[in-house]
Design a protein around this motif. Sequence first.
Motif, PDB file in Angstrom:
ATOM      1  N   LEU A  74       0.654  -1.325  -0.073  1.00 26.54           N
ATOM      2  CA  LEU A  74      -0.278   0.354  -0.267  1.00 26.54           C
ATOM      3  C   LEU A  74       0.810   0.921  -0.084  1.00 26.54           C
ATOM      4  CD1 LEU A  74      -3.402  -0.759   2.114  1.00 26.54           C
ATOM      5  CD2 LEU A  74      -3.015  -0.975   0.085  1.00 26.54           C
ATOM      6  N   GLN A  75       2.058   0.684   0.460  1.00 25.26           N
ATOM      7  CA  GLN A  75       2.949   2.068   0.005  1.00 25.26           C
ATOM      8  C   GLN A  75       3.778   2.639  -1.204  1.00 25.26           C
ATOM      9  OE1 GLN A  75       6.396   1.360   3.005  1.00 25.26           O
ATOM     10  NE2 GLN A  75       4.605   2.913   4.815  1.00 25.26           N
ATOM     11  N   ALA A 122       0.815   4.390  -2.153  1.00 29.61           N
ATOM     12  CA  ALA A 122      -0.037   5.650  -2.689  1.00 29.61           C
ATOM     13  C   ALA A 122       1.013   6.821  -3.400  1.00 29.61           C
ATOM     14  CB  ALA A 122      -0.195   5.492  -0.953  1.00 29.61           C
ATOM     15  N   SER A 123       2.110   5.464  -3.117  1.00 26.91           N
ATOM     16  CA  SER A 123       3.818   6.945  -3.788  1.00 26.91           C
ATOM     17  C   SER A 123       3.588   6.923  -5.373  1.00 26.91           C
ATOM     18  CB  SER A 123       5.056   5.438  -3.599  1.00 26.91           C
ATOM     19  OG  SER A 123       6.563   6.740  -4.108  1.00 26.91           O
ATOM     20  N   ARG A 161       0.619   9.887  -6.094  1.00 24.34           N
ATOM     21  CA  ARG A 161       0.835  11.088  -5.123  1.00 24.34           C
ATOM     22  C   ARG A 161       1.201  11.913  -6.621  1.00 24.34           C
ATOM     23  NH1 ARG A 161       2.685   8.439  -0.444  1.00 24.34           N
ATOM     24  NH2 ARG A 161       4.725   8.460  -1.049  1.00 24.34           N
ATOM     25  N   LYS A 197      -5.043  10.753  -4.141  1.00 26.15           N
ATOM     26  CA  LYS A 197      -4.756  11.190  -2.721  1.00 26.15           C
ATOM     27  C   LYS A 197      -4.737   9.213  -1.877  1.00 26.15           C
ATOM     28  CE  LYS A 197      -6.875  15.529  -1.996  1.00 26.15           C
ATOM     29  NZ  LYS A 197      -7.366  16.215  -1.495  1.00 26.15           N
ATOM     30  N   LYS A 198      -4.189   8.836  -1.032  1.00 28.63           N
ATOM     31  CA  LYS A 198      -3.643   7.877  -0.433  1.00 28.63           C
ATOM     32  C   LYS A 198      -5.556   7.303   0.399  1.00 28.63           C
ATOM     33  CE  LYS A 198      -1.947   8.834   3.952  1.00 28.63           C
ATOM     34  NZ  LYS A 198      -0.848   8.725   5.167  1.00 28.63           N
ATOM     35  N   GLU A 199      -6.102   8.783   0.623  1.00 37.99           N
ATOM     36  CA  GLU A 199      -7.395   8.207   1.045  1.00 37.99           C
ATOM     37  C   GLU A 199      -8.572   7.525   0.325  1.00 37.99           C
ATOM     38  OE1 GLU A 199      -5.529  11.279   1.493  1.00 37.99           O
ATOM     39  OE2 GLU A 199      -5.204  10.627   3.363  1.00 37.99           O
ATOM     40  N   ILE A 219      -7.564   4.682  -1.647  1.00 43.99           N
ATOM     41  CA  ILE A 219      -7.285   3.814  -2.240  1.00 43.99           C
ATOM     42  C   ILE A 219      -8.429   3.218  -1.593  1.00 43.99           C
ATOM     43  CG2 ILE A 219      -6.028   1.556  -1.773  1.00 43.99           C
ATOM     44  CD1 ILE A 219      -3.563   3.386  -1.725  1.00 43.99           C
ATOM     45  N   HIS A 279      -9.445  -0.191  -0.099  1.00 42.23           N
ATOM     46  CA  HIS A 279      -8.545  -1.509   0.975  1.00 42.23           C
ATOM     47  C   HIS A 279     -10.036  -2.158   0.648  1.00 42.23           C
ATOM     48  CE1 HIS A 279      -5.630   1.194   2.453  1.00 42.23           C
ATOM     49  NE2 HIS A 279      -6.153   2.416   1.911  1.00 42.23           N
TER      50      HIS A 279
END
Length: 96
Positions: A48-49, A52-53, A56, A61-63, A65, A67
């Motif tokens: 997930l990192q 998210a990267s 970006r 935004k990672k929000e 994603i 899940h």
Amino acid sequence: MAFGIKKEDLNEWKGKIDRGEIAFLTHYWLDDRFPGCKTVTKVGCNDLQKLASWGRKYGLKKEWIHHRKDGYSHFDLLGKRQREILQREGLLEYIW
């Protein structure tokens, strides 16, 4: 409503995610909340990192994603942004 997905394409997408790769899957999709959008591209990764990267770079935004408990978390790309990101990624075969 999702449709037009081949089982082998879905399995390939899941396999890439399982290996920690950034994976793309485009399929037909209709939702009244998004008039004019006929397809969605799901961009997933089990790291997930890393996902998210990747997001970006494109202002995601990672929000955003989605899940999933099954490990196939992903961004959903729609409309103009979908086209722009796929073009920048050189994935023209995913633009329908």
